[in-house]
Design a protein around this motif. Structure first.
Motif, mmCIF file in Angstrom:
data_model
loop_
_atom_site.group_PDB
_atom_site.id
_atom_site.type_symbol
_atom_site.label_atom_id
_atom_site.label_comp_id
_atom_site.label_asym_id
_atom_site.label_seq_id
_atom_site.Cartn_x
_atom_site.Cartn_y
_atom_site.Cartn_z
ATOM 1 N N ILE A 128 25.333 24.507 8.836
ATOM 2 C CA ILE A 128 23.984 24.061 9.212
ATOM 3 C C ILE A 128 23.632 24.433 10.652
ATOM 4 O O ILE A 128 22.521 24.202 11.101
ATOM 5 N N HIS A 129 24.596 24.974 11.363
ATOM 6 C CA HIS A 129 24.315 25.322 12.758
ATOM 7 C C HIS A 129 24.013 26.789 12.961
ATOM 8 O O HIS A 129 23.844 27.243 14.066
ATOM 9 N N ARG B 221 13.442 27.818 10.144
ATOM 10 C CA ARG B 221 13.082 27.562 8.750
ATOM 11 C C ARG B 221 14.294 27.071 7.962
ATOM 12 O O ARG B 221 14.197 26.125 7.172
ATOM 13 N N ASP B 222 15.463 27.683 8.227
ATOM 14 C CA ASP B 222 16.697 27.219 7.592
ATOM 15 C C ASP B 222 16.965 25.762 7.969
ATOM 16 O O ASP B 222 17.414 24.974 7.147
ATOM 17 N N LEU B 223 16.704 25.441 9.240
ATOM 18 C CA LEU B 223 16.949 24.081 9.725
ATOM 19 C C LEU B 223 16.072 23.082 8.970
ATOM 20 O O LEU B 223 16.544 22.045 8.520
ATOM 21 N N ARG B 224 14.800 23.421 8.811
ATOM 22 C CA ARG B 224 13.903 22.521 8.071
ATOM 23 C C ARG B 224 14.389 22.335 6.639
ATOM 24 O O ARG B 224 14.409 21.227 6.124
ATOM 25 N N ARG B 225 14.807 23.428 6.017
ATOM 26 C CA ARG B 225 15.310 23.346 4.640
ATOM 27 C C ARG B 225 16.549 22.477 4.565
ATOM 28 O O ARG B 225 16.729 21.693 3.639
ATOM 29 N N MET B 226 17.422 22.659 5.566
ATOM 30 C CA MET B 226 18.677 21.920 5.575
ATOM 31 C C MET B 226 18.409 20.429 5.771
ATOM 32 O O MET B 226 19.036 19.588 5.124
ATOM 33 N N ARG B 227 17.465 20.081 6.659
ATOM 34 C CA ARG B 227 17.141 18.673 6.901
ATOM 35 C C ARG B 227 16.751 17.975 5.614
ATOM 36 O O ARG B 227 17.105 16.841 5.366
ATOM 37 N N VAL B 228 15.995 18.705 4.807
ATOM 38 C CA VAL B 228 15.522 18.148 3.551
ATOM 39 C C VAL B 228 16.696 17.888 2.598
ATOM 40 O O VAL B 228 16.648 16.997 1.760
ATOM 41 N N ARG B 229 17.749 18.655 2.744
ATOM 42 C CA ARG B 229 18.889 18.505 1.828
ATOM 43 C C ARG B 229 19.777 17.317 2.171
ATOM 44 O O ARG B 229 20.654 16.943 1.393
ATOM 45 N N THR B 230 19.587 16.742 3.362
ATOM 46 C CA THR B 230 20.300 15.522 3.717
ATOM 47 C C THR B 230 19.283 14.396 3.825
ATOM 48 O O THR B 230 18.404 14.431 4.676
ATOM 49 N N GLY B 231 19.381 13.428 2.948
ATOM 50 C CA GLY B 231 18.465 12.284 3.006
ATOM 51 C C GLY B 231 19.049 11.242 3.938
ATOM 52 O O GLY B 231 20.170 10.804 3.753
ATOM 53 N N MET B 232 18.304 10.888 4.983
ATOM 54 C CA MET B 232 18.846 9.950 5.977
ATOM 55 C C MET B 232 18.118 8.617 5.859
ATOM 56 O O MET B 232 16.899 8.578 5.806
ATOM 57 N N VAL B 233 18.902 7.548 5.828
ATOM 58 C CA VAL B 233 18.322 6.197 5.805
ATOM 59 C C VAL B 233 18.912 5.429 6.977
ATOM 60 O O VAL B 233 20.131 5.351 7.129
ATOM 61 N N PHE B 234 18.038 4.891 7.808
ATOM 62 C CA PHE B 234 18.459 4.246 9.045
ATOM 63 C C PHE B 234 18.442 2.721 8.900
ATOM 64 O O PHE B 234 17.893 2.177 7.942
ATOM 65 N N LEU C 252 4.174 12.176 1.711
ATOM 66 C CA LEU C 252 3.923 12.982 2.911
ATOM 67 C C LEU C 252 4.954 14.098 3.112
ATOM 68 O O LEU C 252 4.598 15.277 3.209
ATOM 69 N N ALA C 253 6.231 13.710 3.166
ATOM 70 C CA ALA C 253 7.262 14.725 3.439
ATOM 71 C C ALA C 253 7.410 15.701 2.267
ATOM 72 O O ALA C 253 7.679 16.885 2.472
ATOM 73 N N GLN C 254 7.208 15.212 1.060
ATOM 74 C CA GLN C 254 7.281 16.130 -0.099
ATOM 75 C C GLN C 254 6.249 17.235 0.032
ATOM 76 O O GLN C 254 6.496 18.394 -0.280
ATOM 77 N N ARG C 255 5.055 16.845 0.504
ATOM 78 C CA ARG C 255 3.987 17.833 0.602
ATOM 79 C C ARG C 255 4.207 18.745 1.803
ATOM 80 O O ARG C 255 4.057 19.947 1.728
ATOM 81 N N LYS C 256 4.608 18.115 2.947
ATOM 82 C CA LYS C 256 4.775 18.911 4.176
ATOM 83 C C LYS C 256 6.022 19.776 4.140
ATOM 84 O O LYS C 256 5.993 20.952 4.496
ATOM 85 N N ALA C 257 7.150 19.174 3.749
ATOM 86 C CA ALA C 257 8.419 19.901 3.857
ATOM 87 C C ALA C 257 8.682 20.771 2.628
ATOM 88 O O ALA C 257 9.310 21.817 2.728
ATOM 89 N N LEU C 258 8.219 20.326 1.479
ATOM 90 C CA LEU C 258 8.523 21.068 0.249
ATOM 91 C C LEU C 258 7.300 21.759 -0.342
ATOM 92 O O LEU C 258 7.409 22.487 -1.327
ATOM 93 N N GLY C 259 6.121 21.474 0.225
ATOM 94 C CA GLY C 259 4.914 22.138 -0.260
ATOM 95 C C GLY C 259 4.502 21.723 -1.669
ATOM 96 O O GLY C 259 3.830 22.475 -2.372
ATOM 97 N N ARG C 260 4.911 20.530 -2.076
ATOM 98 C CA ARG C 260 4.513 20.072 -3.416
ATOM 99 C C ARG C 260 3.028 19.698 -3.431
ATOM 100 O O ARG C 260 2.489 19.234 -2.429
ATOM 101 N N SER C 261 2.417 19.869 -4.578
ATOM 102 C CA SER C 261 1.018 19.474 -4.732
ATOM 103 C C SER C 261 0.929 17.957 -4.739
ATOM 104 O O SER C 261 1.937 17.269 -4.938
#
Ligand code: ADP
Ligand code: MG
Length: 245
Positions: A69-70, A75-88, A105-114
């Protein structure tokens, strides 16, 4: 052989002159639930944050699904962030958005879903965490436990490869802890890969495949819950477990 979902290799992290993680190596297999325990200040949150690059390691590597991941582009970083779900610990929901708004929100922004695709996914995830009837509610109208379940649903809606939890129940009133742990146990049963920092030793004992005890930036001991809780080998682990009993 089981697939490795997350691999941390010789990870070190310093803030200024203070080394808070020292040569940490840890693998999490696909569908495994690993609980990370240890005293406050031992580096648990920093380790989790390195796994989705909220923190930059000083040295070492982190691989998710075999990919480092480093390396790679923004763009790779954004994709990678999406692959780790973080709960604080704090739920970090957007207060001005409804539950549905938070989940789409994040589904539309990060994944481009309708919109319709994102809403359908959101409804599925709300059902998973037992909050189907709360889609139109605002975070302030929900209990802490419900807010945390929304935060879990929001992370799940992005189809992560691994879920990272940082003390997800520590901010909750005691009577609300159970509902969140139940959702996490459900996820485990459905095969989600999870790395969970927790003070809930009952949960770690019952739900974890493996328990990792950290102290002062190093992994002191790891093993099955029965081994770590029932017969800890290291003095530091014994002392910690005695203190929290
Ligand atoms: P834990 O989650 O186990 O309580 P943390 O990972 O939060 O531990 O912290 C480990 C150590 O790193 C602590 O001594 C903490 O003060 C220090 N630390 C964490 N974040 C920062 C930061 N951004 N800047 C400086 N020191 C930090
Ligand atoms: Mg912490």
């Amino acid at each position: 052989m089981t697939r490795t979902a997350l691999e941390i290799v010789s990870l070190s992290k310093s803030f200024g002159k203070t080394e808070v993680l020292c040569d940490i190596s840890l693998k999490v297999a696909a569908s495994e639930l690993v609980c990370l325990i240890g005293p406050s200040g031992s580096g648990k949150s920093t380790l989790l944050r390195c796994c989705n690059r909220l923190e930059e390691p000083s040295s070492g590597d982190i691989l998710i699904g075999g990919r480092n991941i480093h390396h790679g582009t923004a763009r790779d970083l954004r994709r990678m962030r999406v692959r780790t779900g973080m709960v604080f610990q704090g739920f970090h929901l957007y207060p001005h958005l409804s539950v549905m708004g938070n989940l789409t929100l994040a589904q539309r922004k990060a994944l481009g879903r309708s919109r319709s695709e994102a809403e359908a996914k959101a409804r599925l995830m709300l059902e998973k965490v037992g909050l189907s009837e709360k889609a139109a509610a605002y975070p302030s109208e929900l209990s802490g436990g419900q807010q945390q379940r929304v935060a879990i649903a929001r992370a799940l809606a992005l189809d992560p490869d691994i879920m990272l939890f940082d003390e997800p129940t520590s901010a909750l009133d005691p009577e609300l802890v159970g509902s969140v742990l139940a959702v996490m146990a459900d996820l485990k049963a459905q095969g989600m890969t999870m790395l969970v920092v927790t003070h809930e030793m009952g949960f770690a004992r019952e739900a974890a495949d493996r328990v990792v005890f950290m102290d002062a930036g190093v992994i002191v001991e790891e093993g099955t819950p029965d081994a770590v809780f029932g017969a800890p080998k290291m003095k530091r682990t014994q002392d910690f477990l005695q203190r929290i009993d």
